[in-house]
Design an enzyme around this catalytic site. Structure first.
Site, mmCIF file in Angstrom:
data_model
loop_
_atom_site.group_PDB
_atom_site.id
_atom_site.type_symbol
_atom_site.label_atom_id
_atom_site.label_comp_id
_atom_site.label_asym_id
_atom_site.label_seq_id
_atom_site.Cartn_x
_atom_site.Cartn_y
_atom_site.Cartn_z
ATOM 1 N N CYS B 133 0.880 -1.172 0.000
ATOM 2 C CA CYS B 133 0.000 0.000 0.000
ATOM 3 C C CYS B 133 0.904 1.205 0.000
ATOM 4 O O CYS B 133 1.485 1.549 1.026
ATOM 5 C CB CYS B 133 -0.918 0.013 1.222
ATOM 6 S SG CYS B 133 -1.891 1.545 1.328
ATOM 7 N N CYS B 136 -0.587 4.423 2.181
ATOM 8 C CA CYS B 136 -0.673 4.393 3.650
ATOM 9 C C CYS B 136 -0.261 3.007 4.124
ATOM 10 O O CYS B 136 0.882 2.625 3.921
ATOM 11 C CB CYS B 136 -2.063 4.805 4.140
ATOM 12 S SG CYS B 136 -3.438 4.132 3.175
ATOM 13 N N SER B 137 -1.144 2.265 4.725
ATOM 14 C CA SER B 137 -0.779 0.924 5.194
ATOM 15 C C SER B 137 -1.984 0.005 5.152
ATOM 16 O O SER B 137 -2.203 -0.794 6.045
ATOM 17 C CB SER B 137 -0.206 0.992 6.602
ATOM 18 O OG SER B 137 -1.137 1.614 7.473
ATOM 19 N N CYS B 138 -2.797 0.118 4.091
ATOM 20 C CA CYS B 138 -3.989 -0.720 3.958
ATOM 21 C C CYS B 138 -3.589 -2.189 3.980
ATOM 22 O O CYS B 138 -2.612 -2.592 3.352
ATOM 23 C CB CYS B 138 -4.704 -0.395 2.654
ATOM 24 S SG CYS B 138 -5.304 1.293 2.615
#
Lengths: 105, 230
Positions: B133, B136-138
């Site tokens: 991702c 972000c940090s999905c």
């Protein structure tokens, strides 16, 4: 939540990812803007995160596609094989139809 | 947001005592005890506690609902994704349903899915898939738990799309040029998990034995299934 229908492009269509220059919570990363790929699949329609992020919820749903790009089209100096690809999700309003490639691969 | 801290923070935070020497012991002998890690609230913890208190006070949620949700978070982990993989290896019909709708396939196994959409991507002899991702940090936390530190690092997020084969080599994976490396940027509404190839020599294994071969990193494409060390 997803709703069905609404596809404008078909799987395999060539598309160019636009650079809308839009600020805020946009989901189109810089590195794919103005790059060309093909529609990998159609996901469905979702509320626009560019609106939802600011509390504007319950608005119209817009089509979301998975777009596949060749790594060599993303990065001219890509070191790996020609066959390597990247797929990401792009909303309809960031896409425009692209001309067929000049040389078939 | 991550809430993987101990949420039992509702005590009075008077910090006028000495944290490190308040053992009630007059002597100083070495203790094999672990240092308390909740003496100081982080910014995130303080914000979480304040927000929870306000939402409860206004009647938006109850304390029990918050607690239940934290319990759901704690039940999540890569063992859940691994169960799906093992079932898919044994049951072609389940595999087809999983590739069609990852969320429904997870719910079918009794997993509580908090993500809106989960897409399972199948590795094949010709295509190896890697998830990142970049924005972000999905991460499909219901099925994989909290993401590892490397997954949320800027180095991984920028390099996985730019030089995926080099990144994979650092994880110990090398693919020949006739295998396509396909990177999936989890940049919008879907969350991804990888369905790895079933390793050779696993014929006759039970579902539980197969699930034990599937580590967290396999489920994002940074590893291949195999016996865990140790």
């Amino acid at each position: 939540m997803r709703t069905e229908g609404g596809a404008v492009y078909a799987v395999g269509d060539r598309v160019r990812i636009k650079d809308l220059g839009k600020p805020g919570h946009v989901r189109t990363p810089l590195y794919v803007r103005e790059k060309t790929g093909v529609i990998d699949s159609y996901v469905g329609q979702f509320e626009n995160p560019e609106e939802r992020a600011y509390g504007r919820v319950g608005r119209e749903h817009i089509p979301l596609y998975r777009v596949r790009l060749k790594q060599r089209d993303l990065w001219p100096d890509y070191a790996g094989p020609e066959r390597d690809t990247l797929v990401l999700e792009i909303y309809d309003h960031w896409l425009e139809r692209a001309a067929p490639p000049e040389t078939q691969t | 947001m991550t809430h993987d801290h101990d949420h039992d923070h509702d005590h009075d935070h008077d910090h006028d005592h000495d944290h490190h020497h308040d053992h009630g012991h007059p002597h100083a002998h070495p203790h094999p005890t672990r240092e308390d890690d909740d003496l100081e609230l982080t910014y995130g913890e303080a914000k979480f506690i304040a927000l929870r208190a306000m939402l409860i006070e206004k009647g938006v949620v109850t304390a029990d609902e918050v607690r239940r949700r934290l319990e759901i978070n704690d039940r999540a982990g890569p063992h859940q994704g691994a169960r799906m993989v093992a079932r898919a290896w044994l049951d072609p019909d389940y595999k087809a349903r999983m590739l069609g709708d990852g969320k429904k396939a997870a719910i079918e196994l009794g997993i509580q899915v908090t993500e809106a959409e989960v897409m399972a991507i199948e590795n094949t002899p010709d295509v190896h898939n890697l998830v990142v991702c970049t924005l972000c940090s999905c991460y499909p936390r219901s099925l994989l738990g909290e993401p590892p530190a490397w997954y949320v690092s800027k180095a991984y997020r920028s390099r996985a799309v730019r030089e995926p084969r080099k990144v994979l080599r650092e994880f110990g994976l090398e693919f020949p040029a006739n295998v396509e490396v396909r990177v999936h940027d989890s940049n919008a509404d879907l969350r991804y998990m990888i369905l790895p190839l079933r390793p050779a020599g696993t014929e006759g294994m039970t579902e539980e034995e197969l699930a034990a071969l599937v580590s967290r990193d396999c489920l994002v494409g940074a590893a291949l299934p195999g016996p865990m060390p140790g």
